[in-house]
Scaffold this motif. Structure first.
Motif, PDB file in Angstrom:
ATOM      1  N   SER A 106     -22.328  18.943  19.154  1.00 21.97           N
ATOM      2  CA  SER A 106     -23.163  18.600  20.311  1.00 21.97           C
ATOM      3  C   SER A 106     -24.420  19.465  20.366  1.00 21.97           C
ATOM      4  CB  SER A 106     -22.360  18.753  21.606  1.00 21.97           C
ATOM      5  OG  SER A 106     -21.223  17.913  21.601  1.00 21.97           O
ATOM      6  N   GLN A 107     -24.268  20.742  20.030  1.00 23.83           N
ATOM      7  CA  GLN A 107     -25.425  21.634  20.008  1.00 23.83           C
ATOM      8  C   GLN A 107     -26.433  21.197  18.951  1.00 23.83           C
ATOM      9  OE1 GLN A 107     -23.378  25.376  19.380  1.00 23.83           O
ATOM     10  NE2 GLN A 107     -23.468  25.914  21.562  1.00 23.83           N
ATOM     11  N   ALA A 108     -25.927  20.775  17.779  1.00 31.71           N
ATOM     12  CA  ALA A 108     -26.815  20.310  16.713  1.00 31.71           C
ATOM     13  C   ALA A 108     -27.553  19.043  17.132  1.00 31.71           C
ATOM     14  CB  ALA A 108     -26.007  20.055  15.441  1.00 31.71           C
ATOM     15  N   LEU A 109     -26.835  18.119  17.781  1.00 29.96           N
ATOM     16  CA  LEU A 109     -27.483  16.895  18.267  1.00 29.96           C
ATOM     17  C   LEU A 109     -28.576  17.218  19.276  1.00 29.96           C
ATOM     18  CD1 LEU A 109     -24.549  14.340  18.807  1.00 29.96           C
ATOM     19  CD2 LEU A 109     -26.263  14.349  16.986  1.00 29.96           C
ATOM     20  N   LEU A 110     -28.267  18.124  20.189  1.00 28.17           N
ATOM     21  CA  LEU A 110     -29.247  18.493  21.211  1.00 28.17           C
ATOM     22  C   LEU A 110     -30.464  19.165  20.592  1.00 28.17           C
ATOM     23  CD1 LEU A 110     -29.974  18.721  24.198  1.00 28.17           C
ATOM     24  CD2 LEU A 110     -28.718  20.896  24.271  1.00 28.17           C
ATOM     25  N   TYR A 111     -30.220  20.092  19.660  1.00 34.28           N
ATOM     26  CA  TYR A 111     -31.319  20.797  18.999  1.00 34.28           C
ATOM     27  C   TYR A 111     -32.240  19.818  18.268  1.00 34.28           C
ATOM     28  CZ  TYR A 111     -33.815  23.929  15.849  1.00 34.28           C
ATOM     29  OH  TYR A 111     -34.797  24.594  15.159  1.00 34.28           O
ATOM     30  N   ASN A 112     -31.639  18.905  17.492  1.00 36.60           N
ATOM     31  CA  ASN A 112     -32.447  17.944  16.742  1.00 36.60           C
ATOM     32  C   ASN A 112     -33.199  17.005  17.684  1.00 36.60           C
ATOM     33  OD1 ASN A 112     -31.734  18.889  14.195  1.00 36.60           O
ATOM     34  ND2 ASN A 112     -29.917  17.592  14.087  1.00 36.60           N
ATOM     35  N   GLY A 113     -32.537  16.598  18.765  1.00 37.57           N
ATOM     36  CA  GLY A 113     -33.197  15.699  19.704  1.00 37.57           C
ATOM     37  C   GLY A 113     -34.382  16.335  20.402  1.00 37.57           C
ATOM     38  N   VAL A 114     -34.302  17.642  20.668  1.00 36.25           N
ATOM     39  CA  VAL A 114     -35.360  18.336  21.400  1.00 36.25           C
ATOM     40  C   VAL A 114     -36.463  18.839  20.468  1.00 36.25           C
ATOM     41  CG1 VAL A 114     -35.897  20.348  22.837  1.00 36.25           C
ATOM     42  CG2 VAL A 114     -33.829  18.994  23.286  1.00 36.25           C
ATOM     43  N   PHE A 115     -36.075  19.455  19.346  1.00 37.46           N
ATOM     44  CA  PHE A 115     -37.048  20.144  18.497  1.00 37.46           C
ATOM     45  C   PHE A 115     -37.438  19.354  17.248  1.00 37.46           C
ATOM     46  CE2 PHE A 115     -34.801  23.569  20.770  1.00 37.46           C
ATOM     47  CZ  PHE A 115     -35.890  24.169  21.384  1.00 37.46           C
ATOM     48  N   ARG A 116     -36.664  18.342  16.892  1.00 33.94           N
ATOM     49  CA  ARG A 116     -36.986  17.528  15.712  1.00 33.94           C
ATOM     50  C   ARG A 116     -36.941  16.051  16.077  1.00 33.94           C
ATOM     51  NH1 ARG A 116     -33.243  20.750  11.231  1.00 33.94           N
ATOM     52  NH2 ARG A 116     -34.436  22.693  11.255  1.00 33.94           N
ATOM     53  N   THR A 117     -37.538  15.748  17.198  1.00 36.01           N
ATOM     54  CA  THR A 117     -37.461  14.391  17.743  1.00 36.01           C
ATOM     55  C   THR A 117     -38.016  13.355  16.775  1.00 36.01           C
ATOM     56  OG1 THR A 117     -37.743  15.343  19.954  1.00 36.01           O
ATOM     57  CG2 THR A 117     -38.014  12.959  19.729  1.00 36.01           C
ATOM     58  N   GLN A 118     -39.157  13.636  16.176  1.00 38.55           N
ATOM     59  CA  GLN A 118     -39.782  12.671  15.290  1.00 38.55           C
ATOM     60  C   GLN A 118     -38.926  12.410  14.060  1.00 38.55           C
ATOM     61  OE1 GLN A 118     -42.510  11.016  16.196  1.00 38.55           O
ATOM     62  NE2 GLN A 118     -42.311   9.729  14.382  1.00 38.55           N
ATOM     63  N   ASN A 119     -38.324  13.454  13.525  1.00 41.13           N
ATOM     64  CA  ASN A 119     -37.446  13.269  12.369  1.00 41.13           C
ATOM     65  C   ASN A 119     -36.223  12.437  12.728  1.00 41.13           C
ATOM     66  OD1 ASN A 119     -39.114  14.690  10.705  1.00 41.13           O
ATOM     67  ND2 ASN A 119     -37.852  16.534  10.612  1.00 41.13           N
ATOM     68  N   VAL A 120     -35.690  12.659  13.939  1.00 34.94           N
ATOM     69  CA  VAL A 120     -34.536  11.866  14.387  1.00 34.94           C
ATOM     70  C   VAL A 120     -34.922  10.399  14.486  1.00 34.94           C
ATOM     71  CG1 VAL A 120     -32.992  11.426  16.332  1.00 34.94           C
ATOM     72  CG2 VAL A 120     -33.411  13.770  15.594  1.00 34.94           C
ATOM     73  N   ILE A 121     -36.111  10.121  15.023  1.00 36.02           N
ATOM     74  CA  ILE A 121     -36.572   8.740  15.157  1.00 36.02           C
ATOM     75  C   ILE A 121     -36.749   8.096  13.789  1.00 36.02           C
ATOM     76  CG2 ILE A 121     -38.497   7.302  15.912  1.00 36.02           C
ATOM     77  CD1 ILE A 121     -38.901   9.277  18.227  1.00 36.02           C
ATOM     78  N   GLN A 122     -37.337   8.843  12.852  1.00 34.36           N
ATOM     79  CA  GLN A 122     -37.554   8.309  11.509  1.00 34.36           C
ATOM     80  C   GLN A 122     -36.223   8.053  10.808  1.00 34.36           C
ATOM     81  OE1 GLN A 122     -40.180  11.032   9.527  1.00 34.36           O
ATOM     82  NE2 GLN A 122     -41.973  10.375  10.657  1.00 34.36           N
ATOM     83  N   SER A 123     -35.283   8.966  10.957  1.00 31.39           N
ATOM     84  CA  SER A 123     -33.970   8.787  10.341  1.00 31.39           C
ATOM     85  C   SER A 123     -33.273   7.552  10.901  1.00 31.39           C
ATOM     86  CB  SER A 123     -33.100  10.030  10.571  1.00 31.39           C
ATOM     87  OG  SER A 123     -33.651  11.161   9.935  1.00 31.39           O
ATOM     88  N   ALA A 124     -33.420   7.345  12.215  1.00 32.94           N
ATOM     89  CA  ALA A 124     -32.826   6.165  12.837  1.00 32.94           C
ATOM     90  C   ALA A 124     -33.455   4.894  12.296  1.00 32.94           C
ATOM     91  CB  ALA A 124     -32.999   6.238  14.355  1.00 32.94           C
ATOM     92  N   ARG A 125     -34.754   4.893  12.135  1.00 35.36           N
ATOM     93  CA  ARG A 125     -35.429   3.714  11.592  1.00 35.36           C
ATOM     94  C   ARG A 125     -34.961   3.406  10.178  1.00 35.36           C
ATOM     95  NH1 ARG A 125     -41.607   5.194  13.548  1.00 35.36           N
ATOM     96  NH2 ARG A 125     -41.393   4.493  15.720  1.00 35.36           N
ATOM     97  N   LEU A 126     -34.822   4.441   9.366  1.00 40.64           N
ATOM     98  CA  LEU A 126     -34.342   4.238   7.996  1.00 40.64           C
ATOM     99  C   LEU A 126     -32.928   3.668   8.000  1.00 40.64           C
ATOM    100  CD1 LEU A 126     -35.680   7.487   6.269  1.00 40.64           C
ATOM    101  CD2 LEU A 126     -36.480   5.153   5.889  1.00 40.64           C
ATOM    102  N   GLY A 127     -32.075   4.206   8.876  1.00 38.94           N
ATOM    103  CA  GLY A 127     -30.709   3.716   8.943  1.00 38.94           C
ATOM    104  C   GLY A 127     -30.624   2.273   9.377  1.00 38.94           C
TER     105      GLY A 127
END
Length: 213
Positions: A106-127
């Motif tokens: 959960s901490q990793a999800l929160l960290y990525n969502g807050v500090f690496r938001t653009q990468n999370v969005i790009q990864s979701a698009r690729l998936g």
């Protein structure tokens, strides 16, 4: 596995201007070249599985064997449906996971969502959209496909499709397990990989079988 001396876990940093599976592949190749490593056993889970597939298909001389687990690489469908499947799975999975691993996740999800938001969005698009099926027939290395039988985020039917198109791939379905079982159930996940790599290193080949565990 006594001859396997190093386990390497590269942290891929996807440049924002290059939202591509192959960006991750290039980073891995550069990383291995810097360490003067000639061949590797490649293991990838979820989005990492898609990177591993691209690497095995486009650089077969580098990859001694391939293990993918609950991998992206076949389009998942429309975002609302995928998000709903993901939400349902997490509700079902959470009570079955020990508190400490779930807290770290959960901490990793929160960290990525807050500090690496653009990468999370790009990864979701690729998936959601990236289709690696044209590459699967190019994979030459022995391949193990591992899948959680209860994975709702990336359903097990997609795992069977990977195994069907990758030449001589073996598939093992971990019954009752969800998408993150690679992290939450290492006592079940790791021995499957170790047994597979032992077989690859000892014989150089293996028989293609489908099994449920």
């Amino acid at each position: 596995m006594k001859r396997l001396s190093r386990w390497i876990y590269p942290l891929l940093r996807q440049p924002l201007e290059s939202p591509s599976i192959y960006c991750g592949e290039c980073q891995i190749v550069s990383f291995l070249q810097a360490l003067n490593i000639q061949t590797v056993h490649v293991i990838g889970h979820s989005g990492g599985g898609a990177v591993a597939i691209a690497l095995a298909a486009t650089m077969p001389s580098l990859v001694s064997s391939l293990v993918i687990s609950d991998s992206t690489g076949i389009p998942l469908g429309a975002l609302p449906r995928v998000a709903l499947r993901r939400l349902i799975e997490m509700v079902m999975e959470t009570p079955k996971v020990k508190p400490v691993p779930m807290l770290r996740f959960s901490q990793a999800l929160l960290y990525n969502g807050v500090f690496r938001t653009q990468n999370v969005i790009q990864s979701a698009r690729l998936g959601l959209k990236k289709d690696l099926r044209p590459l699967l027939r190019q994979i030459q290395s022995p391949t193990l496909v591992l899948w959680g039988g209860n994975d709702r985020f990336i359903p097990v039917q997609l795992g069977y499709e990977f195994a069907q198109y990758i030449p001589d791939a073996r598939m093992i379905v971990a019954e009752g397990e969800y998408h993150e079982w690679a992290m939450f159930r290492p006592e079940k996940f790791v021995p499957m990989i170790v047994d597979f790599l032992d077989e690859v290193e000892k014989s150089g080949s293996f028989c293609s079988t489908y099994a449920g565990k």
